[in-house]
Motif scaffolding. Structure first.
Motif, mmCIF file in Angstrom:
data_model
loop_
_atom_site.group_PDB
_atom_site.id
_atom_site.type_symbol
_atom_site.label_atom_id
_atom_site.label_comp_id
_atom_site.label_asym_id
_atom_site.label_seq_id
_atom_site.Cartn_x
_atom_site.Cartn_y
_atom_site.Cartn_z
ATOM 1 N N VAL A 106 46.218 36.187 30.725
ATOM 2 C CA VAL A 106 46.659 34.904 31.284
ATOM 3 C C VAL A 106 47.878 34.387 30.518
ATOM 4 O O VAL A 106 48.848 33.898 31.117
ATOM 5 N N VAL B 45 50.243 34.994 40.376
ATOM 6 C CA VAL B 45 48.865 35.467 40.405
ATOM 7 C C VAL B 45 48.796 36.864 41.026
ATOM 8 O O VAL B 45 48.140 37.766 40.501
ATOM 9 N N PHE C 251 43.028 37.523 37.684
ATOM 10 C CA PHE C 251 42.669 36.246 38.304
ATOM 11 C C PHE C 251 41.587 36.421 39.372
ATOM 12 O O PHE C 251 40.711 35.559 39.529
ATOM 13 N N PHE D 272 41.669 30.809 41.939
ATOM 14 C CA PHE D 272 43.076 31.205 41.994
ATOM 15 C C PHE D 272 43.430 31.656 43.413
ATOM 16 O O PHE D 272 44.584 31.598 43.814
#
Length: 780
Positions: A210, A220, A239, A294
């Motif tokens: 991340v 993402v 994610f 996400f």
């Protein structure tokens, strides 16, 4: 000591899942939880929490129970009225909230009622054993350990065991054995350190992944593209996996680790508060279990479903886009991390930190690199463990690259001094110890891996899509080697060669055949790409010949003068299912998903699947009399492309026989199949051909009417009607009548004729093309 009964205290997601899987193993289990205050105040079912958990398990997808009957082995109760029942239980598992005071209070109550010598374990993932045992008696400490399951307990193979200095060695061995053999777990011994092995490394991995995405400005989608298949990690990526496990879980694990990790641990350096994730959690965007994460699914005003992705910079959702990075198309880990685009830079930034961190933790968290690699493969579904990944990069290259960037080189990497962490010598796999010497990778008793056989020998025979291996004691193993283990003429050729090599099974060097491989899936069926090519240029004689050859090859294996045992794991679909139907016996991994799915591509089973399912249902002693119930059962299963969701369900569907075996631990599957083959080889006699009488057109009309009814309700498409009509023609016996005896060859002829009529239809060609293009069936 033998584990004949168990109890799980705590009926949350993990506790109830553990209870379900213990029941899957055939072990009766109590599931206990608190009595809610509202029930105490107002009356009601005092075991409602545990009962509701079992009800929820029965509806969970993917299913927690391997068969619905396993739920009968779970007895719900509560910790106020039913704790006395623990006096007869062999293994008690605590799975309550991660609060040491609550756990300590529960342990005192459990210790007062449990029988002497019963094992007590905690499913904690964050609290060290030393803290759990504060204030406990020496006897309790001797019977206590940590057994850390991973979620969901049925499907995740890792089981981390942590034993204390006072824990009885025989207790540890008992639990290790039951978790290995009966629960099918890959058991890894961990030291009593924060996060144990998998979560210690996995949490660090998530954090640096991340962080790096934020530092390098990846989206993402780009992050998940790189941290999926290119790195050999789950296709969800970073994610997507956070969405799956729950975004709200991360802060709890981080808080626990930060409270217990050594002051110098590198996780403290890389840890960052994430305002976006904090905001998402507060608003209920906790992942798939919440309103989204996400990624999320939304609907447009006209009702169409749209997938959206969060923007890591703004926190706003936008339509999901397909990421495209040149580095992701590279083959091999080294090519990925040395690519010049931002995907390559990102991959190195993540791997350089995560692999170095993992290497720095041995022997702190585990005695060997084997335990670390196994934990990450089994607990996080990595294709390779950290040390295997370092080998893929090259230990010398990895060390030089770290030094060149001013990053610390772990002591274990320095100890390797350019040597690999794993090597093959004299046909056996060796690993580097923490003393800098190599040791043989030893397998447990009852474990036989085809990969070990392949390291130590050459194939007895091979073709472009299959190989034949000698696995000892006169047993050969036929392995599919094509993409997705798809079946083609090269597989059929090796089947026939195996029959010639084994001969009569008595006078030569070999006496039995096992069909097995170590791919993710046993086989997804025939090679559709080759089939579509042949269809597009109208090679009808070649297609019919291939169908006929498959039928005759499977029939030859069925009546061979030696036993043939199928040993599937994962998906066994279409032709992969049909070969199992023709085996003398099957020893299946519990997580085998077997079915005849040909209607999904507009076909009927053409290699004997219709014939064998007719026989299974006709000769099933439990079925009602007359041919129609057998025909209807086979028709229902094949026309709906029903796939068994476990080997236990496959038995219920008669895809597996009652006498077929089920192995819970995949590492033990080949050994169990070999043992079954050797047992059958004693005084083996091939099966006698079966005969059948079928009613013909009358039965076909009844089946056609049922399909037309579904078509009228919109539950069957136009081409479903066409395909089902051909299936009904085969299963009813074509133009026969009930007075005519049909042979096996008669049924094969019907299959082949129906198959050939269908391959000429545009609807079937469209279905095959769509399946190859999208991986999903076309509803035309």
């Amino acid at each position: 000591m033998e584990i004949k009964s168990a109890a799980v205290i705590g009926a949350g997601v993990m506790g109830s899942g553990i209870a379900a899987h213990i029941a899957n193993a055939g072990i009766p289990v109590f599931l206990l939880d608190i009595v809610p205050q509202a029930v105490k105040d107002n009356g009601g079912d005092r075991s409602v929490v545990a009962k509701s958990a079992v009800d929820k398990l029965l509806k969970t997808e993917p299913a927690a129970f391997m068969h619905k009957d396993a739920a009968r082995l779970v007895t719900p109760g509560n910790t106020e009225d039913d704790l006395e029942k623990l006096k007869d239980v062999d293994w008690i598992i605590e799975a309550v909230i991660e609060n040491k005071d609550i756990k300590h209070a529960l342990y005192r109550r459990v210790d007062a009622v449990r029988k002497p010598g019963s094992v007590v374990s905690s499913n904690t993932s964050t609290i060290p054993l030393e803290i759990l045992l504060e204030g406990a008696s020496d006897q309790f400490a001797a019977d206590f350990m940590i057994t850390h399951f991973f979620n969901p307990p049925r499907y995740m193979r890792l089981l981390e065991i942590v034993a204390g200095p006072k824990t009885r060695k025989d207790a540890v061995e008992t639990i290790r054995q039951v978790c290995d053999v009966r629960l099918g777990k890959g058991v890894v011994a961990c030291k009593d350190t924060p996060g144990f092995i998998a979560n210690r490394i996995g949490t660090y991995w998530f954090q640096v992944a991340v962080n790096a995405a934020d530092d390098l400005g990846l989206t993402v989608e780009e992050t998940d593209l790189i941290t999926g298949k290119p790195m050999g990690l789950p296709k969800t990526g970073t994610f997507g996996l956070l969405d799956l496990v729950g975004i709200d879980l991360g802060p709890h694990i981080a808080k626990s680790l930060l409270s217990t990790l050594p002051a110098q641990d590198d996780y403290r350096r890389v840890y960052r508060d994430n305002p976006l994730q904090t905001k998402m959690i507060a608003e209920g965007y906790t992942g798939r279990k919440g309103k989204g994460g996400f990624y999320r699914q939304t609907k447009t005003p006209d009702g169409a479903r749209v997938r959206e992705t969060i923007d890591l910079k703004t926190g706003a959702y936008r339509p999901t886009v397909k990421a495209d990075l040149a580095s992701a198309r590279e083959r091999g880990l080294k090519a990925l991390v040395t690519h010049s685009d931002k995907g390559g830079q990102y991959a190195w930034k993540v791997l350089s930190q995560a692999l170095a961190y993992a290497a720095s933790l041995v022997p702190e968290i585990a005695d060997t690199i084997l335990d670390v690699d196994a934990a990450m493969r089994l607990g996080y579904n990595w294709k390779q463990g950290p040390f295997e990944m370092i080998d893929a990069l090259g230990t010398a290259w990895f060390a030089e690259k770290l030094e060149a960037e001013g990053l610390p080189v772990p002591a274990l990497v320095k100890l390797a001094a350019g040597r690999p962490f794993y090597k093959v010598e004299n046909g056996r796999l060796h690993y580097l110890t923490t003393q800098g010497e190599y040791a043989v990778v030893e397998r447990g008793e009852g474990v036989l891996l085809l990969s070990d056989v392949k390291r130590a020998s050459k194939p007895v025979a091979k073709t472009a899509s299959a190989a034949l291996w000698d696995i000892g004691d006169g047993v050969l193993c036929l392995e599919f080697t094509g993409k997705m283990n798809a079946l083609d003429d090269q597989v059929m050729a090796l089947y026939r060669k195996a029959i010639d090599i084994i001969g009569d099974g008595a006078s030569g060097a070999y006496k039995a055949l096992v069909i097995h491989n170590e791919g993710d899936n046993f086989s997804v069926g025939a090679n559709l790409g080759l089939a579509l090519f042949a269809l597009n240029i109208a090679l009808w004689p070649q297609i019919e010949q291939a169908t006929s050859e498959g039928q005759q090859t499977y029939k030859a294996l069925k009546y061979a003068p030696f036993p043939v045992v199928g040993a599937p794991a994962g998906m066994a679909l279409g032709g992969g299912c049909e070969i199992l139907l023709h085996c003398d016996a099957v020893q299946a991994h519990a997580e085998s998903y077997i079915g005849l799915v040909e209607v999904g591509v507009g076909l009927v089973p053409g290699w004997g699947g219709c014939k064998e399912m007719l026989y299974r249902h006709t000769y099933n002693k439990k079925r009602p009399g007359g041919p129609m119930p057998a025909i209807a059962k086979a028709f229902e299963m094949i026309s709906t492309a029903k796939v068994a969701k476990s080997a236990f369900e496959a038995k219920e569907m008669l895809i597996l026989r009652p006498t077929d075996g089920i192995t819970m631990n995949r590492d033990r599957l080949l050994a169990d199949a070999k043992a079954k083959a050797l047992e059958l080889a004693k005084d083996y006699k091939a099966p006698e051909p079966l005969e059948i009488r079928l009613p013909g057109p009358g039965a076909r009309v009844a089946l056609d009417m049922a399909v037309e009814g579904f078509h009228g309700q919109g539950k069957a498409t136009d081409h479903d009607v066409v395909v089902s009509g051909e299936l009904a023609w085969v299963l009813s016996g074509g133009e026969t009548d009930i007075t005519t005896v049909l042979t096996e060859d008669d049924l094969l002829d019907l299959e082949r004729e129906a198959f050939m009529r269908l391959v000429r239809t545009p609807g079937t060609i469209d279905r095959i093309d769509h399946m190859l293009s999208t991986g999903k069936p076309l509803r035309n």
